[in-house]
Write a protein that holds these residues in place. Structure first.
Motif, PDB file in Angstrom:
ATOM      1  N   PRO A 257       2.455  -4.486   3.715  1.00  0.00           N
ATOM      2  CA  PRO A 257       3.744  -3.973   3.251  1.00  0.00           C
ATOM      3  C   PRO A 257       3.545  -2.540   2.758  1.00  0.00           C
ATOM      4  O   PRO A 257       2.558  -2.255   2.083  1.00  0.00           O
ATOM      5  N   LEU A 258       4.477  -1.655   3.102  1.00  0.00           N
ATOM      6  CA  LEU A 258       4.264  -0.228   2.805  1.00  0.00           C
ATOM      7  C   LEU A 258       5.177   0.274   1.691  1.00  0.00           C
ATOM      8  O   LEU A 258       6.332  -0.145   1.573  1.00  0.00           O
ATOM      9  N   GLY A 259       4.619   1.190   0.895  1.00  0.00           N
ATOM     10  CA  GLY A 259       5.387   1.863  -0.143  1.00  0.00           C
ATOM     11  C   GLY A 259       5.346   3.361   0.094  1.00  0.00           C
ATOM     12  O   GLY A 259       4.292   3.907   0.416  1.00  0.00           O
ATOM     13  N   GLY A 260       6.475   4.009  -0.064  1.00  0.00           N
ATOM     14  CA  GLY A 260       6.520   5.470   0.063  1.00  0.00           C
ATOM     15  C   GLY A 260       6.849   6.080  -1.285  1.00  0.00           C
ATOM     16  O   GLY A 260       7.818   5.675  -1.934  1.00  0.00           O
TER      17      GLY A 260
ATOM     18  N   LEU B  19       5.285  10.867   5.945  1.00  0.00           N
ATOM     19  CA  LEU B  19       6.020  10.042   6.916  1.00  0.00           C
ATOM     20  C   LEU B  19       5.137   9.677   8.105  1.00  0.00           C
ATOM     21  O   LEU B  19       5.140   8.529   8.566  1.00  0.00           O
ATOM     22  N   ASP B  20       4.350  10.649   8.587  1.00  0.00           N
ATOM     23  CA  ASP B  20       3.451  10.354   9.723  1.00  0.00           C
ATOM     24  C   ASP B  20       2.430   9.273   9.335  1.00  0.00           C
ATOM     25  O   ASP B  20       2.127   8.381  10.129  1.00  0.00           O
ATOM     26  N   THR B  21       1.904   9.383   8.116  1.00  0.00           N
ATOM     27  CA  THR B  21       0.902   8.406   7.664  1.00  0.00           C
ATOM     28  C   THR B  21       1.522   7.012   7.583  1.00  0.00           C
ATOM     29  O   THR B  21       0.949   6.023   8.059  1.00  0.00           O
ATOM     30  N   LEU B  22       2.719   6.940   6.987  1.00  0.00           N
ATOM     31  CA  LEU B  22       3.377   5.631   6.880  1.00  0.00           C
ATOM     32  C   LEU B  22       3.665   5.058   8.270  1.00  0.00           C
ATOM     33  O   LEU B  22       3.476   3.867   8.519  1.00  0.00           O
ATOM     34  N   ASN B  23       4.112   5.929   9.179  1.00  0.00           N
ATOM     35  CA  ASN B  23       4.387   5.465  10.553  1.00  0.00           C
ATOM     36  C   ASN B  23       3.132   4.911  11.202  1.00  0.00           C
ATOM     37  O   ASN B  23       3.153   3.866  11.843  1.00  0.00           O
ATOM     38  N   ASP B  24       2.025   5.632  10.996  1.00  0.00           N
ATOM     39  CA  ASP B  24       0.760   5.192  11.597  1.00  0.00           C
ATOM     40  C   ASP B  24       0.315   3.854  11.016  1.00  0.00           C
ATOM     41  O   ASP B  24      -0.102   2.950  11.746  1.00  0.00           O
TER      42      ASP B  24
ATOM     43  N   VAL C 185       0.886  -1.165   0.000  1.00  0.00           N
ATOM     44  CA  VAL C 185       0.000   0.000   0.000  1.00  0.00           C
ATOM     45  C   VAL C 185       0.923   1.214   0.000  1.00  0.00           C
ATOM     46  O   VAL C 185       1.766   1.353   0.900  1.00  0.00           O
ATOM     47  N   SER C 186       0.795   2.070  -1.011  1.00  0.00           N
ATOM     48  CA  SER C 186       1.718   3.206  -1.089  1.00  0.00           C
ATOM     49  C   SER C 186       1.030   4.506  -0.687  1.00  0.00           C
ATOM     50  O   SER C 186      -0.189   4.642  -0.796  1.00  0.00           O
TER      51      SER C 186
ATOM     52  N   VAL D 140      14.841   8.795   2.022  1.00  0.00           N
ATOM     53  CA  VAL D 140      15.087   7.362   1.745  1.00  0.00           C
ATOM     54  C   VAL D 140      15.511   6.673   3.041  1.00  0.00           C
ATOM     55  O   VAL D 140      15.021   5.589   3.373  1.00  0.00           O
ATOM     56  N   ASP D 141      16.421   7.330   3.797  1.00  0.00           N
ATOM     57  CA  ASP D 141      16.899   6.724   5.059  1.00  0.00           C
ATOM     58  C   ASP D 141      15.731   6.539   6.039  1.00  0.00           C
ATOM     59  O   ASP D 141      15.631   5.509   6.700  1.00  0.00           O
ATOM     60  N   GLN D 142      14.872   7.557   6.112  1.00  0.00           N
ATOM     61  CA  GLN D 142      13.734   7.431   7.036  1.00  0.00           C
ATOM     62  C   GLN D 142      12.793   6.312   6.601  1.00  0.00           C
ATOM     63  O   GLN D 142      12.286   5.555   7.433  1.00  0.00           O
ATOM     64  N   TYR D 143      12.556   6.212   5.289  1.00  0.00           N
ATOM     65  CA  TYR D 143      11.718   5.114   4.788  1.00  0.00           C
ATOM     66  C   TYR D 143      12.332   3.772   5.203  1.00  0.00           C
ATOM     67  O   TYR D 143      11.639   2.871   5.686  1.00  0.00           O
TER      68      TYR D 143
END
Ligand SMILES: Cc1cc2nc3c(=O)[nH]c(=O)nc-3n(C[C@H](O)[C@H](O)[C@H](O)COP(=O)(O)OP(=O)(O)OC[C@H]3O[C@@H](n4cnc5c(N)ncnc54)[C@H](O)[C@@H]3O)c2cc1C
Length: 286
Positions: A67-70, A54-59, A39-40, A86-89
């Motif tokens: 599995p997450l996509g950024g 980033l907040d959404t992906l973290n949540d 899910v991206s 990229v590092d945070q992802y």
């Protein structure tokens, strides 16, 4: 009836406010049993939604098991700023990056390129590949990108992105399957071997899609107007018609041998779930 092995991924956007996070979490939780490849979450060009993405992906990482996509754009950003994302992802376990150039604000000099940034998505892919094994998707345009010099230049650009190390391409949404199938043939003739996954947009707001399609250069078949116009006041009927249109489009692609689909969810689960069901996907009870 045996069904081919259908695979789906879903695309969402980061909510504008914190209050929007809970409904999106519910959407993704509703889609999770369909076992998406990923899910991206989109990323505003120039980093405009960086914190919210980033907040959404973290949540979603904390509250779902998908599995997450950024998504990540490089326009207007230095390489250092892009690689910090990229590092945070990677730190948060994002398994897939959708690598894009993004659109600069109208009239920005030098195509919006930051003096110390990447020129385009192909350079961005190569840059990510220098340090990371994350799965990478890039954008493809069955109806060429509105600013592309020619269809051939656009296809050459797609090949450059894939040659730079991307694993697959996700297309801009389209409604004419003949256009997509021709594009696949042209890609194959150009030596592209990586998967090109059709981007499917179930139409939950016809007015909005018409504006979006005009900007993206997507053709809306004439009969869609007959099917969808005048349904603004009857949302349930509009949903039924929209689900039927998207399911028919996917079923036709399936009949032509396409088995992977990238669904633009617009942060709502109903239409995407209906389309998946029509494609034979059933929730995994696990
Ligand atoms: C699946 C998908 C997901 C997307 N997600 C996001 C997102 O999260 N955030 C976001 O901001 N955008 C997103 N976009 C939109 C994308 O950023 C724009 O379409 C952007 O204009 C091009 O990005 P790209 O990565 O395709 O660029 P590139 O591959 O670098 O270029 C794409 C094509 O556009 C042509 N082109 C573009 N601009 C010009 C120009 N000024 N002059 C001449 N030719 C030009 C090039 O010839 C090339 O063929 C997405 C698009 C798709 C299909």
């Amino acid at each position: 009836m045996t069904r081919p092995n259908v695979r789906v991924s879903f695309e969402c956007f980061p909510p504008n406010t914190e209050r929007g996070i809970a409904p999106l979490r519910s959407t993704v939780s509703a889609l999770e049993p369909l076992k998406p490849e990923f899910v991206s979450v989109t990323y505003g060009a120039g980093g405009t939604t960086q914190d919210r993405t980033l907040d959404t992906l973290n949540d979603l990482k904390e509250n779902t098991g998908v599995p997450l996509g950024g998504h990540l754009t490089c326009v207007g950003r230095s390489k250092a700023e892009v690689h910090a994302v990229v590092d945070q992802y990677e730190d948060m376990g994002v398994s897939h990056i959708v690598a894009l150039r993004g659109d600069p604000p109208e009239g920005t000099p030098n195509g919006g390129r930051h003096p110390e940034g990447y020129a385009d998505a192909a350079e961005l892919v190569a840059g990510i590949r220098e340090t990371s094994n994350v799965a990478i998707s890039v954008a493809a345009y069955p109806e060429p990108h509105p600013k592309a010099v020619s269809a051939k230049a656009d296809l050459d650009n797609l090949k450059r992105k894939l040659d730079a190390g991307a694993d697959q391409a996700l297309t801009q949404f389209f409604f004419d399957n003949d256009v997509f199938m021709r594009f696949l043939d042209q890609a194959e003739a150009a030596g592209i071997t990586q998967p090109i996954i059709p981007g499917i947009m179930p139409i939950n707001n016809f007015g909005g899609i018409q504006r979006f399609a005009e900007r993206a250069g997507t053709t809306i078949p004439a009969h869609y107007h007959d099917l969808l116009e005048g349904l603004d006041e009857t949302p349930t009927i509009r949903q039924l018609v929209a689900a039927t249109i998207a399911a028919e489009q996917c079923q036709d692609l399936l009949n032509r041998g396409v088995t992977s689909f990238h669904l633009y969810t617009m942060n709502k689960p109903e239409l995407s779930t209906a389309v998946c069901r029509m494609l034979g996907l059933r929730p995994d009870p696990q």
